[in-house]
Enzyme design. Sequence first.
Site, PDB file in Angstrom:
ATOM      1  N   CYS A   1      41.395  30.369  41.859  1.00  0.00           N
ATOM      2  CA  CYS A   1      40.044  30.943  41.935  1.00  0.00           C
ATOM      3  C   CYS A   1      40.090  32.442  41.593  1.00  0.00           C
ATOM      4  O   CYS A   1      40.671  33.239  42.338  1.00  0.00           O
ATOM      5  CB  CYS A   1      39.502  30.699  43.339  1.00  0.00           C
TER       6      CYS A   1
ATOM      7  N   CYS B   1      38.658  34.906  44.115  1.00  0.00           N
ATOM      8  CA  CYS B   1      39.535  34.990  45.299  1.00  0.00           C
ATOM      9  C   CYS B   1      40.654  35.998  45.051  1.00  0.00           C
ATOM     10  O   CYS B   1      40.971  36.822  45.918  1.00  0.00           O
ATOM     11  CB  CYS B   1      40.167  33.635  45.616  1.00  0.00           C
TER      12      CYS B   1
END
Length: 145
Positions: A69, A72
């Site tokens: 991600c 993230c």
Amino acid sequence: MSQSFHLVCPSCGGVNRVPIDKLQAGGKCGKCHAELIRTEPLNLDQAGFMHFMQRDELPMLVDFWASWCGPCQMMAPAFAQAAREMASEVRLAKVDTEANQALAAQFGIRSIPTLILFQGGRELGRISGALDKAQLITWTRQQLP
Ligand code: ZN
């Protein structure tokens, strides 16, 4: 009589009683002598997460994330800085949603990163999407009772 907190040792999982006025200074685990208050985020698996939920009394901000991600990854340095700044107020922890899919399902994580602030196993608030350090700290303090 001064009040005390129960704190889980991030190293050995031992539960320690720490007087509130000693919390700022940190304190060491009675069992393994590791620091009870960490200035970097904890990486928790399901068992570790449940143990903190059940026994640790500090609020805990959990970043549900995954290695693939992008947002993230972008948030990780800000999250680490926020962990340092809020060390004696709030624990910051990361749960890898790939390695801990049951946990992600239990909390209905639909998009990542999702941040959930817990205290004593209770959810105080959640927010999805990457935040910068100032937003992380402001949001977290707003959710605290
Ligand atoms: Zn310990």
